[in-house]
Design a protein around this motif. Structure first.
Motif, short mmCIF file in Angstrom:
data_model
loop_
_atom_site.label_atom_id
_atom_site.label_comp_id
_atom_site.label_asym_id
_atom_site.label_seq_id
_atom_site.Cartn_x
_atom_site.Cartn_y
_atom_site.Cartn_z
N GLN A 181 -97.95 -11.33 53.01
CA GLN A 181 -98.08 -9.92 52.63
C GLN A 181 -98.74 -9.77 51.26
O GLN A 181 -99.62 -8.95 51.06
CB GLN A 181 -96.71 -9.25 52.62
N GLY A 182 -98.32 -10.57 50.30
CA GLY A 182 -98.92 -10.50 48.97
C GLY A 182 -100.38 -10.89 48.98
O GLY A 182 -101.20 -10.34 48.23
N ALA A 183 -100.75 -11.85 49.86
CA ALA A 183 -102.14 -12.28 49.96
C ALA A 183 -103.02 -11.16 50.50
O ALA A 183 -104.15 -10.96 50.04
CB ALA A 183 -102.25 -13.52 50.84
N LEU A 184 -102.50 -10.41 51.46
CA LEU A 184 -103.27 -9.29 52.02
C LEU A 184 -103.55 -8.23 50.95
O LEU A 184 -104.65 -7.68 50.87
CB LEU A 184 -102.51 -8.67 53.19
N ALA A 185 -102.54 -7.96 50.11
CA ALA A 185 -102.73 -6.99 49.03
C ALA A 185 -103.77 -7.50 48.03
O ALA A 185 -104.61 -6.73 47.56
CB ALA A 185 -101.40 -6.73 48.33
N HIS A 209 -96.84 -13.12 42.29
CA HIS A 209 -97.36 -13.95 41.20
C HIS A 209 -98.52 -14.78 41.73
O HIS A 209 -98.40 -15.46 42.75
CB HIS A 209 -96.28 -14.87 40.65
N ILE A 210 -99.66 -14.70 41.05
CA ILE A 210 -100.87 -15.39 41.48
C ILE A 210 -101.02 -16.70 40.73
O ILE A 210 -101.04 -16.72 39.50
CB ILE A 210 -102.13 -14.53 41.24
N HIS A 211 -101.11 -17.80 41.47
CA HIS A 211 -101.43 -19.10 40.89
C HIS A 211 -102.93 -19.33 41.10
O HIS A 211 -103.40 -19.34 42.24
CB HIS A 211 -100.64 -20.22 41.57
N VAL A 212 -103.66 -19.51 40.02
CA VAL A 212 -105.12 -19.63 40.10
C VAL A 212 -105.55 -21.05 39.79
O VAL A 212 -105.16 -21.62 38.76
CB VAL A 212 -105.81 -18.66 39.11
N ASN A 213 -106.35 -21.61 40.67
CA ASN A 213 -106.97 -22.92 40.44
C ASN A 213 -108.46 -22.83 40.73
O ASN A 213 -108.89 -22.03 41.58
CB ASN A 213 -106.35 -24.00 41.33
N GLU A 214 -109.23 -23.65 40.05
CA GLU A 214 -110.64 -23.79 40.36
C GLU A 214 -110.87 -25.12 41.07
O GLU A 214 -110.11 -26.08 40.87
CB GLU A 214 -111.49 -23.76 39.08
N GLY A 215 -111.90 -25.19 41.88
CA GLY A 215 -112.21 -26.44 42.57
C GLY A 215 -113.58 -26.36 43.20
O GLY A 215 -114.29 -25.35 43.07
N THR A 216 -113.95 -27.42 43.89
CA THR A 216 -115.22 -27.41 44.61
C THR A 216 -115.04 -26.64 45.91
O THR A 216 -113.92 -26.41 46.38
CB THR A 216 -115.68 -28.84 44.93
N SER A 254 -86.75 -16.21 43.42
CA SER A 254 -87.07 -16.48 44.82
C SER A 254 -87.58 -15.24 45.54
O SER A 254 -88.19 -15.34 46.59
CB SER A 254 -85.84 -17.03 45.54
N SER A 255 -87.33 -14.04 44.98
CA SER A 255 -87.82 -12.81 45.60
C SER A 255 -89.29 -12.56 45.30
O SER A 255 -89.91 -11.70 45.92
CB SER A 255 -86.99 -11.62 45.11
N VAL A 256 -89.87 -13.29 44.37
CA VAL A 256 -91.26 -13.11 44.00
C VAL A 256 -92.14 -13.90 44.98
O VAL A 256 -91.88 -15.05 45.28
CB VAL A 256 -91.52 -13.59 42.56
N LYS A 257 -93.19 -13.26 45.48
CA LYS A 257 -94.12 -13.91 46.40
C LYS A 257 -95.17 -14.67 45.59
O LYS A 257 -95.88 -14.07 44.78
CB LYS A 257 -94.77 -12.87 47.30
N ASP A 258 -95.25 -15.97 45.78
CA ASP A 258 -96.24 -16.80 45.11
C ASP A 258 -97.49 -16.91 45.98
O ASP A 258 -97.41 -17.39 47.12
CB ASP A 258 -95.68 -18.19 44.83
N ILE A 259 -98.61 -16.48 45.44
CA ILE A 259 -99.88 -16.54 46.16
C ILE A 259 -100.81 -17.48 45.42
O ILE A 259 -101.00 -17.37 44.20
CB ILE A 259 -100.53 -15.14 46.26
N HIS A 260 -101.38 -18.42 46.15
CA HIS A 260 -102.29 -19.40 45.56
C HIS A 260 -103.73 -19.00 45.85
O HIS A 260 -104.17 -18.99 47.00
CB HIS A 260 -101.99 -20.80 46.11
N LEU A 261 -104.43 -18.66 44.78
CA LEU A 261 -105.84 -18.27 44.85
C LEU A 261 -106.68 -19.39 44.26
O LEU A 261 -106.45 -19.82 43.13
CB LEU A 261 -106.07 -16.98 44.05
#
Length: 303
Positions: A286-290, A128-135, A95-102
């Motif tokens: 915060q993680g998204a800004l980095a 932790h970066i979650h990566v998805n592709e889309g339109t 829970s301490s890990v910041k999940d960022i969705h890119l």
């Protein structure tokens, strides 16, 4: 289907983007044999083929295209279930890990790759970066409803709803079957396409509007015979002599067939501008800004 998990789907999505077992395996830091085994097992579990294996690489079957369109949503459901399980187990470390969705428009992973994402996570171990592709349309919708934190899309950008940072430009081009006389030209203008059968990316991509508007400005309504969900399939259709595929140079030159040629447009300003986006009404994590600073620095170096 029970044995297919989010990891398998991410590997499938990456492979569908790059079209090469060896290239995808390098990006995933696994062996080509291991990736091949995963794909074969998925095909067995699903009961249909996901890829057509050709001498030039892999292309998605119609069933594979359908899975690709839904895979991102399936992954989200897997992750939602996993997060519920973790909360129930009281996993305070996770829970301490910041999940960022890119989310990136199809093909952008060739620009900002999984190697760069992995390097960012090594340097920022609490992110932790979650990566998805889309339109482009999907990504912008997900930014507005909070499902995505950072998006990489093709312009133009609606500045009333999004904060946009220019990253780089990609040049439009044509992938033409060698049997077409235009394939022997050093360059082609949009006017030259007036009577040709054309293959566009689907209407959910910004490239559709870019190419459509240029054709209309050239004085004609294009004869679009197929709207492809991704450029790799558009190249396959061009190889089958179904029409001329409108593509972008970096993808076209890396993924094309021996019986096709890549022909540039003569128009000097025939570019697609790529932007990094966040929603104006949603404060950035915060993680998204980095991550955004990291992407900007990478774009400046690679550009």
């Amino acid at each position: 289907m029970d044995s297919i998990n989010a990891k398998h789907l991410r590997e499938f999505l990456l492979l569908s983007s790059v079209g090469s077992i060896s290239a995808a395996a390098r990006a995933l830091y696994i062996s080509p044999q291991g990736l091949s085994k995963t794909i074969k097992k998925m095909e067995t579990d699903l009961g249909f083929k996901l890829f057509l294996r050709t001498q030039q690489g892999l292309v998605l079957t119609p069933e594979g295209e359908a899975l690709r369109e839904r895979a991102s949503y399936i992954i989200e459901e897997f992750e939602s279930i996993n997060s519920i399980d973790l909360r129930r187990q009281g996993d305070t470390v996770r829970s301490s890990v910041k999940d960022i969705h890119l989310e990136m428009t199809f093909g952008s992973i060739d620009f900002f790759t999984l190697e760069q994402i992995n390097a960012f996570e090594v340097a920022n171990q609490n992110v932790h970066i979650h990566v998805n592709e889309g339109t482009d349309q999907e990504i912008q919708a997900h930014l507005l409803d909070g499902r995505a934190d950072v998006g990489i899309c093709i312009g133009p950008i609606d500045n009333t709803r999004f904060n946009g940072t220019y990253l780089h430009s990609r040049r439009h081009c044509l992938v033409i079957n060698k049997s077409n006389p235009l394939s022997r030209r050093a360059s082609v203008s949009y006017q030259d396409l007036k009577d040709e059968k054309l293959i566009f990316e689907s209407k959910e991509f910004a490239a559709y509007n870019n190419n459509m508007n240029r054709c209309l400005k050239a004085g004609f309504k294009p004869k679009v015979v197929f709207y492809a969900a991704n450029l790799h399939y558009a190249h396959k259709l061009s190889s089958d002599n179904k029409g001329i595929a409108l593509s972008v140079e970096d993808v076209a030159r890396e993924h094309h067939y021996e019986n096709t040629v890549v022909v540039p447009f003569s128009d000097e300003d025939c570019l697609m501008d790529v932007y990094m986006l966040t929603a104006k009404e949603i404060p950035s994590k915060q993680g998204a800004l980095a991550l955004m600073e990291y992407i900007k620095e990478w774009a400046s170096k690679s550009g």
